[in-house]
Design a protein around this motif. Structure first.
Motif, PDB file in Angstrom:
ATOM      1  N   GLY A   1       7.731   6.738   3.037  1.00 16.23           N
ATOM      2  CA  GLY A   1       6.492   6.448   3.413  1.00 16.23           C
ATOM      3  C   GLY A   1       6.158   5.964   1.514  1.00 16.23           C
ATOM      4  N   ALA A   2       4.817   5.704   1.795  1.00 14.05           N
ATOM      5  CA  ALA A   2       4.358   4.957   0.129  1.00 14.05           C
ATOM      6  C   ALA A   2       4.697   5.381  -1.117  1.00 14.05           C
ATOM      7  CB  ALA A   2       2.883   4.815  -0.491  1.00 14.05           C
ATOM      8  N   ALA A   3       4.866   7.152  -1.435  1.00 15.31           N
ATOM      9  CA  ALA A   3       5.003   7.534  -2.535  1.00 15.31           C
ATOM     10  C   ALA A   3       6.752   7.598  -2.576  1.00 15.31           C
ATOM     11  CB  ALA A   3       4.428   9.500  -1.873  1.00 15.31           C
ATOM     12  N   GLY A   4       8.014   7.507  -1.519  1.00 10.77           N
ATOM     13  CA  GLY A   4       9.217   7.697  -1.714  1.00 10.77           C
ATOM     14  C   GLY A   4       9.534   6.149  -2.000  1.00 10.77           C
ATOM     15  N   LEU A   5       8.755   4.910  -1.481  1.00 15.42           N
ATOM     16  CA  LEU A   5       8.781   3.979  -2.084  1.00 15.42           C
ATOM     17  C   LEU A   5       8.654   3.382  -3.028  1.00 15.42           C
ATOM     18  CD1 LEU A   5       8.040   2.512   1.651  1.00 15.42           C
ATOM     19  CD2 LEU A   5      10.297   2.647   0.757  1.00 15.42           C
TER      20      LEU A   5
ATOM     21  N   CYS B   1       9.426  13.903  -0.205  1.00 15.10           N
ATOM     22  CA  CYS B   1       8.433  12.816  -0.459  1.00 15.10           C
ATOM     23  C   CYS B   1       7.340  12.670   1.699  1.00 15.10           C
ATOM     24  CB  CYS B   1       8.423  11.839  -0.300  1.00 15.10           C
ATOM     25  SG  CYS B   1       8.940  11.036  -2.855  1.00 15.10           S
ATOM     26  N   ASP B   2       7.888  13.926   2.319  1.00 19.66           N
ATOM     27  CA  ASP B   2       8.469  13.698   3.826  1.00 19.66           C
ATOM     28  C   ASP B   2       7.099  14.669   4.497  1.00 19.66           C
ATOM     29  OD1 ASP B   2       9.256  15.917   1.944  1.00 19.66           O
ATOM     30  OD2 ASP B   2      10.223  16.914   3.646  1.00 19.66           O
ATOM     31  N   GLY B   3       5.992  14.169   3.918  1.00 19.20           N
ATOM     32  CA  GLY B   3       4.881  14.237   3.684  1.00 19.20           C
ATOM     33  C   GLY B   3       4.047  15.688   4.662  1.00 19.20           C
TER      34      GLY B   3
ATOM     35  N   ALA C   1       6.373  15.333  -4.122  1.00 20.13           N
ATOM     36  CA  ALA C   1       6.005  14.553  -4.766  1.00 20.13           C
ATOM     37  C   ALA C   1       4.659  14.470  -2.983  1.00 20.13           C
ATOM     38  CB  ALA C   1       5.785  13.519  -5.365  1.00 20.13           C
ATOM     39  N   GLY C   2       3.871  13.620  -3.143  1.00 21.70           N
ATOM     40  CA  GLY C   2       2.674  12.885  -1.638  1.00 21.70           C
ATOM     41  C   GLY C   2       2.230  13.943  -1.578  1.00 21.70           C
TER      42      GLY C   2
ATOM     43  N   LEU D   1      -3.003   9.136  -4.329  1.00 17.27           N
ATOM     44  CA  LEU D   1      -2.488  10.658  -5.599  1.00 17.27           C
ATOM     45  C   LEU D   1      -1.026  10.826  -5.338  1.00 17.27           C
ATOM     46  CD1 LEU D   1      -3.697  12.927  -7.186  1.00 17.27           C
ATOM     47  CD2 LEU D   1      -3.643  14.632  -5.246  1.00 17.27           C
ATOM     48  N   GLY D   2      -0.369  10.994  -4.541  1.00 14.59           N
ATOM     49  CA  GLY D   2       0.725  10.367  -3.944  1.00 14.59           C
ATOM     50  C   GLY D   2       1.663   9.220  -4.759  1.00 14.59           C
TER      51      GLY D   2
END
Length: 505
Positions: free
Chosen positions: A10-14, A153-155, A290-291, A306-307
């Motif tokens: 997702g956005a945080a991981g990327l 970062c998996d939600g 994170a995220g 925030l993430g």
């Protein structure tokens, strides 16, 4: 062995993957979904993350894929509207971009930097000893990987958090949000002020309408589309990934408004529930969160912003550890700083939940009084800063300057007579020391860290300090007061705290 495995694209991981590549680390991103979701769960970014993306040069890509950044004329807050349109200086900048478009653009950016993303590869377990072993279920069967560090970062339903056994305390609010992006037919008249005149329902004002059945809200997305939302008290817990039909949405509209709203082209249908949760520890050994894996917020859009900022804070610290020069406590500072940021976000979004959920006369009185207070500039700016995350100030050893710990605002610079800006110096994602007042005694201290910190001498008509030390996440680590005696010891302490010690220093 991989340096860093990121679980979730997702956005945080990327963003984390891209920031690690800027710092010279090659991450591997594992995403359990074989293809990206096309239904957006968020429709934009706002506040500090917009500036950070501009500093990195990514914002122009996002604007090309969606729409230009704009000063938000209003913001939703707990069922109320914060009217920012009359402020002389904008209080909040926003970018309207559907989440799938955001993630596709970030994925392209990360790939150009050399990040590897494997889609359809699900992390099912992990364990830590001298490194972290990750159990993966891929398209060709199960396999294992090892890494020095792993970041979940998996939600909100994080498998990484579950395997770590970390609690996720907080609240799932007993209310259901149903959302649709749609046009309306010609029979529904859109007034110049944005309101709707609906046959059988009459005038619906843009923003929030509270009824005995719940809350109905809508706002414009571009020239034709509307974002339409219902909120109802409901004890049922839904899986956010389960689809919602147009019939379900229309039934909700009838319960809330007592009548029907005819829709035209429907582009998005989604359902979600608000939660306010935060994991007590963002780090457990070599594994980080994170995220949404670390926090869920009780208002729309805030968790996405925030993430991404979690990831920017973490990336350069992980890179320092991978490269072998991380000073003691650097990795722990990720938890200290971002747990605090998450707590602040949880505070304001929980306040929003309290404002929007009350249904008695006392709650109506609270909303009325709150709305009256928001006619004044100072509380408006304070709330906008809280929503955008621009009110944060981290503790910074070695400096009590008012700028220390804050996000570095941009200003024009001239270096060697070449016009530039502070933002351009931060684009590579490296630490920066910038001398703004020709202070050789400070430059001589900072020069010892030149292999790790970029050095610049510049002039500016808007000098906020005589010199600045800025971390890769664009936060000021140290600042020299204007036209005051030098503090080499404070600068040396800040450099050592964040960028380690070097031989001979």
């Amino acid at each position: 062995m991989h340096d860093v495995i990121i679980v979730g694209a997702g956005a945080a991981g990327l963003v984390l993957a891209a920031e690690l590549r800027l710092a010279g680390v090659r991450p591997l991103v594992l995403e359990r979904q074989a293809r990206r979701r096309e239904v957006p769960r968020a429709n934009g970014l706002g506040g500090q993350v917009v500036e950070l993306l501009r500093y990195r040069g990514v914002l122009e890509r996002l604007e090309a894929a969606a729409s230009p950044v704009h000063a938000a004329p209003s913001l939703p807050f707990g069922g109320l509207q914060l009217d920012l349109s009359h402020l002389a200086e904008p209080a909040y900048h926003a970018l309207a971009i559907p989440q799938p478009v955001l993630e596709r653009t970030l994925a392209e950016y990360a790939a150009e930097l050399g990040a590897e993303v494997r889609e359809g590869h699900e992390v099912v377990g992990l364990r830590e000893d001298a490194a972290v072993t990750v159990d993966v279920r891929g398209p060709d069967g199960p396999y294992q990987l090892t890494a020095r560090y792993v970041v979940g970062c998996d939600g909100g339903r994080s498998r990484v958090r579950e395997v770590l056994g970390l609690p996720f305390p907080g609240t799932t609010y007993p209310e259901v949000n149903r959302l649709v992006e749609a046009t309306v037919p010609d029979s529904v008249k859109r007034l110049d002020n944005g309101d709707l005149d609906v046959p059988g329902l009459g005038l619906l004002r843009q923003g929030f309408t509270r009824t005995d059945g719940g809350v109905f809200a809508f706002g414009a997305i571009g020239a034709e589309m509307l974002l339409i939302n219902t909120i109802e008290e409901e004890a049922t817990e839904y899986d956010d990934l389960s689809p919602m039909s147009e019939a379900e949405f229309q039934a909700s509209v009838r319960r809330v408004l007592g009548g029907s709203l005819t829709l035209g082209e429907v582009r998005r249908l989604s359902r979600y529930q608000w939660q306010g949760r935060q994991v007590p520890r963002y780090r457990l050994g070599r594994v980080f969160l994170a995220g949404d894996a670390a926090h869920l917020l009780a208002s729309s859009g805030a968790s996405l912003n925030l993430g991404m900022l979690d990831s920017v804070n973490l990336a350069w610290k992980l890179a320092a550890a991978v490269h072998g020069w991380a000073p003691p406590g650097l990795l722990d500072s990720y938890h200290a700083e971002r747990h605090y940021a998450g707590s602040r976000a949880l505070l304001q979004t929980s306040a929003q939940a309290a404002l929007r959920r009350g249904h008695d006369l006392a709650a109506d009185a609270l909303r009325t009084l709150f709305q009256e207070l928001l006619t004044d500039e100072q509380p408006l700016r304070r709330l906008a800063a809280a929503i955008g995350g621009t009110d944060l100030r981290y503790p910074m050893p070695g400096s009590d300057h008012p700028l220390a710990g804050t996000f570095a605002g941009d200003f024009p610079l001239a270096t060697s007579d070449i016009p530039t800006s502070l933002a351009s110096l931060l684009r590579p994602g490296r630490p920066v020391f910038v001398d703004l007042a020709d202070r050789p005694e400070l430059r001589s201290v900072a020069q010892a860290w030149a292999p790790r910190v970029e050095m610049h001498t510049a002039k500016t008509p808007l000098r906020p300090a005589d010199a600045l030390l800025i971390r890769p996440d664009a936060h000021v680590a140290w600042a020299a007061p204007l036209d005051s005696p030098a503090d080499p010891a404070g600068l040396r302490e800040a450099l050592s705290t964040w960028f380690g010690t070097l031989e001979g220093v």
